[in-house]
Design a protein around this motif. Structure first.
Motif, PDB file in Angstrom:
ATOM      1  N   PRO A 267       1.713   1.114  -3.941  1.00 35.48           N
ATOM      2  CA  PRO A 267       2.643   0.103  -3.420  1.00 35.48           C
ATOM      3  C   PRO A 267       3.834   0.690  -2.658  1.00 35.48           C
ATOM      4  CG  PRO A 267       2.117  -0.365  -5.700  1.00 35.48           C
ATOM      5  CD  PRO A 267       1.509   0.953  -5.376  1.00 35.48           C
TER       6      PRO A 267
ATOM      7  N   TRP B 127       3.937   0.923   1.328  1.00 34.22           N
ATOM      8  CA  TRP B 127       4.314  -0.202   2.171  1.00 34.22           C
ATOM      9  C   TRP B 127       5.825  -0.267   2.400  1.00 34.22           C
ATOM     10  CZ3 TRP B 127       0.034  -1.225  -1.065  1.00 34.22           C
ATOM     11  CH2 TRP B 127      -1.115  -1.552  -0.384  1.00 34.22           C
ATOM     12  N   ALA B 128       6.604   0.316   1.531  1.00 31.08           N
ATOM     13  CA  ALA B 128       8.060   0.212   1.634  1.00 31.08           C
ATOM     14  C   ALA B 128       8.746   1.562   1.844  1.00 31.08           C
ATOM     15  CB  ALA B 128       8.611  -0.444   0.372  1.00 31.08           C
TER      16      ALA B 128
END
Length: 114
Positions: free
Chosen positions: A28, A31-32
């Motif tokens: 995850p 994505w950031a």
């Protein structure tokens, strides 16, 4: 009781408590992700070091005392959170927080005297 050296069991516990979430969050974070500044890198390393030290101390604590006596100490984090809110963010805890924190702290202190 004399302090015990860090055993393989402690090292494994600390490893899994830190490596497990890192693996789960690796995908995850893609994505950031943003490049870190030097200050962010130093702060992250400091927080990580404190976290590993805390996990190590917690593993030692659970080895030395029954979980039933040690677990209530975790609830004192509510009181610490309220104090940090006052000192770092200028937030005054509401009556509900004070009413909830008081018996938790008193109960934990009484449990530790036993």
């Amino acid at each position: 009781m004399r302090p015990q050296p860090l055993t393989c069991d402690h090292a494994q516990i600390v490893l899994f408590q830190n490596l497990g979430p890192a693996v789960l969050l690796a995908v995850p974070v893609l994505w950031a992700w943003a490049p870190l500044t030097l200050a962010d890198t130093v702060l992250s390393a400091l927080v990580g070091t404190i976290g590993v030290a805390a996990h190590t101390l917690l593993a030692h604590a659970f080895e030395r005392i029954e979980a039933a006596r040690l677990a209530p100490v975790g609830y004192v984090t509510l009181a610490w959170g309220a104090l940090f809110g006052v000192f770092f963010f200028g937030e005054l805890p509401g009556w509900a927080t004070l009413a909830g924190a008081t018996p938790i702290v008193l109960g934990t202190l009484l449990m530790q005297r036993r």
